[in-house]
Write a protein that holds these residues in place. Structure first.
Motif, PDB file in Angstrom:
ATOM      1  N   GLN A   1       0.833  -1.206   0.000  1.00  0.00           N
ATOM      2  CA  GLN A   1       0.000   0.000   0.000  1.00  0.00           C
ATOM      3  C   GLN A   1       0.864   1.251   0.000  1.00  0.00           C
ATOM      4  N   TYR A   2       1.966   1.216   0.763  1.00  0.00           N
ATOM      5  CA  TYR A   2       2.862   2.372   0.821  1.00  0.00           C
ATOM      6  C   TYR A   2       3.514   2.623  -0.530  1.00  0.00           C
ATOM      7  N   ASN A   3       3.973   1.561  -1.182  1.00  0.00           N
ATOM      8  CA  ASN A   3       4.639   1.710  -2.482  1.00  0.00           C
ATOM      9  C   ASN A   3       3.692   2.213  -3.566  1.00  0.00           C
ATOM     10  N   GLU A   4       2.419   1.895  -3.409  1.00  0.00           N
ATOM     11  CA  GLU A   4       1.444   2.342  -4.399  1.00  0.00           C
ATOM     12  C   GLU A   4       1.079   3.815  -4.218  1.00  0.00           C
ATOM     13  N   THR A   5       0.992   4.263  -2.926  1.00  0.00           N
ATOM     14  CA  THR A   5       0.587   5.653  -2.661  1.00  0.00           C
ATOM     15  C   THR A   5       1.420   6.228  -1.516  1.00  0.00           C
ATOM     16  N   PRO A   6       2.721   6.432  -1.720  1.00  0.00           N
ATOM     17  CA  PRO A   6       3.588   6.897  -0.633  1.00  0.00           C
ATOM     18  C   PRO A   6       3.217   8.268  -0.104  1.00  0.00           C
ATOM     19  N   SER A   7       2.839   9.188  -0.966  1.00  0.00           N
ATOM     20  CA  SER A   7       2.571  10.552  -0.502  1.00  0.00           C
ATOM     21  C   SER A   7       1.341  10.619   0.374  1.00  0.00           C
ATOM     22  N   GLN A   8       0.367   9.728   0.142  1.00  0.00           N
ATOM     23  CA  GLN A   8      -0.828   9.747   0.951  1.00  0.00           C
ATOM     24  C   GLN A   8      -0.595   9.126   2.310  1.00  0.00           C
ATOM     25  N   ASN A   9       0.319   8.151   2.383  1.00  0.00           N
ATOM     26  CA  ASN A   9       0.540   7.469   3.646  1.00  0.00           C
ATOM     27  C   ASN A   9       1.268   8.322   4.663  1.00  0.00           C
ATOM     28  N   ASN A  10       2.135   9.212   4.227  1.00  0.00           N
ATOM     29  CA  ASN A  10       2.897   9.990   5.184  1.00  0.00           C
ATOM     30  C   ASN A  10       3.117  11.399   4.666  1.00  0.00           C
ATOM     31  N   PRO A  11       2.113  12.254   4.708  1.00  0.00           N
ATOM     32  CA  PRO A  11       2.239  13.595   4.139  1.00  0.00           C
ATOM     33  C   PRO A  11       3.162  14.505   4.918  1.00  0.00           C
ATOM     34  N   HIS A  12       3.512  14.136   6.159  1.00  0.00           N
ATOM     35  CA  HIS A  12       4.286  15.041   7.006  1.00  0.00           C
ATOM     36  C   HIS A  12       5.784  14.756   7.002  1.00  0.00           C
ATOM     37  N   VAL A  13       6.197  13.609   6.475  1.00  0.00           N
ATOM     38  CA  VAL A  13       7.610  13.238   6.506  1.00  0.00           C
ATOM     39  C   VAL A  13       8.126  13.194   5.078  1.00  0.00           C
ATOM     40  N   SER A  14       9.137  13.998   4.801  1.00  0.00           N
ATOM     41  CA  SER A  14       9.605  14.123   3.420  1.00  0.00           C
ATOM     42  C   SER A  14      10.258  12.849   2.920  1.00  0.00           C
ATOM     43  N   GLU A  15      10.975  12.135   3.787  1.00  0.00           N
ATOM     44  CA  GLU A  15      11.634  10.903   3.384  1.00  0.00           C
ATOM     45  C   GLU A  15      11.025   9.744   4.169  1.00  0.00           C
ATOM     46  N   ALA A  16       9.760   9.500   3.920  1.00  0.00           N
ATOM     47  CA  ALA A  16       9.041   8.468   4.650  1.00  0.00           C
ATOM     48  C   ALA A  16       9.489   7.084   4.219  1.00  0.00           C
ATOM     49  N   THR A  17       9.289   6.128   5.096  1.00  0.00           N
ATOM     50  CA  THR A  17       9.557   4.736   4.791  1.00  0.00           C
ATOM     51  C   THR A  17       8.273   3.941   4.964  1.00  0.00           C
ATOM     52  N   ALA A  18       8.307   2.689   4.534  1.00  0.00           N
ATOM     53  CA  ALA A  18       7.131   1.838   4.699  1.00  0.00           C
ATOM     54  C   ALA A  18       6.804   1.641   6.170  1.00  0.00           C
TER      55      ALA A  18
END
Length: 264
Positions: free
Chosen positions: A113-130
């Motif tokens: 899910q994260y790989n499909e929509t990374p920006s939606q999963n963590n809008p507050h962290v610029s270099e988010a991880t799964a």
């Protein structure tokens, strides 16, 4: 004339043992358990016959093989594996190993899910991880299920008394499950610290963790790492020392004493 200076107080043997346990990852976590190769794989409370256990291990291995590919498994394969784990556990709700493997499959689903929509999963962290995505509002239900599965596996596999001997299979599962849960709790603590200054109004992670502070989560993680190390996970032994609040407090005291010593 020879001057006599007062001797500095020395540590008692008990104090030395306590400090050794706090700072040396090898000193205590893995001690205190007895592994007996002659014991059945699981304690009596699991209550599954040896014949059924043999069949269950085969079914479980077949499910896991579907996820062990050279490439990241597809969403469809992961959901199919989860359905099969659900079916297996509906039939045998006391089989500890299936809970840990279902937790792993749920982690894979979060990654997808994260790989499909990374920006939606963590809008507050610029270099988010799964792993950050695991504690986003969108993944709260999945992270709750992961923690529930790890908790159930631990409950089923933990001996009635810490002094009771256990099988190598039992010890390995407890080492892995405690370490996995400790890592998730530590990650939740770090995410909560990162979001402390934000005004998003979004809660971190599953509901059961939302009322806890970052320090409380880190202490819970430290306890799981201690147990993971006690059951034999070497990584958990190191993390138990790094996250131990008493070790960190003693470390700060020692650093301050050394600083004053150098300045003096």
């Amino acid at each position: 004339m020879t001057s006599i200076t007062p001797a500095r107080p020395s540590l008692t043997s008990n104090d030395a043992a306590v400090l050794q346990a706090l700072f040396d990852a090898e000193s205590s976590p893995s001690s205190g358990i007895t592994v007996d190769a002659s014991l059945p794989s699981w304690p009596a409370k699991v209550n599954i016959s040896q014949a059924d256990l043999t069949t269950l291990k085969q079914r479980e291995a077949e499910i896991v093989r579907k996820l062990q590919t050279n490439e990241t498994p597809s969403r469809e394969n992961i959901k199919s594996a989860l359905d099969e784990f659900d079916s297996l556990l509906n039939q045998y709700p006391t089989y500890p190993s299936a809970y840990t493997n279902r937790a792993q499959a749920l982690r894979l689903l979060v990654d997808i899910q994260y790989n499909e929509t990374p920006s939606q999963n963590n809008p507050h962290v610029s270099e988010a991880t799964a792993d950050d995505a695991l504690f986003s509002p969108e993944a709260a239900s999945l992270s709750s299920r992961i923690l529930a599965d790890l908790g159930q596996a631990i409950t089923l596999a933990t001996p009635a008394s810490p002094a009771d001997p256990m099988s190598s299979v039992q010890a390995r599962l407890l080492a892995d499950a405690h370490t996995h849960r400790g890592y998730l709790l530590l990650k939740a603590a770090r995410v909560k610290k990162d979001q402390a200054g934000q005004e998003s109004g979004e809660a971190v992670g599953p509901e059961r963790l939302r009322g806890l502070s970052a320090n409380q989560l880190e202490e819970m993680a430290s306890h799981d790492f201690f147990l993971g190390g006690r059951y034999g996970n070497k990584v958990a032994q190191q993390l138990a020392v790094q996250t131990n609040p008493y070790a960190k407090m003693c470390g700060a005291i020692v650093k301050e004493a050394m600083r004053k010593e150098f300045e003096g």
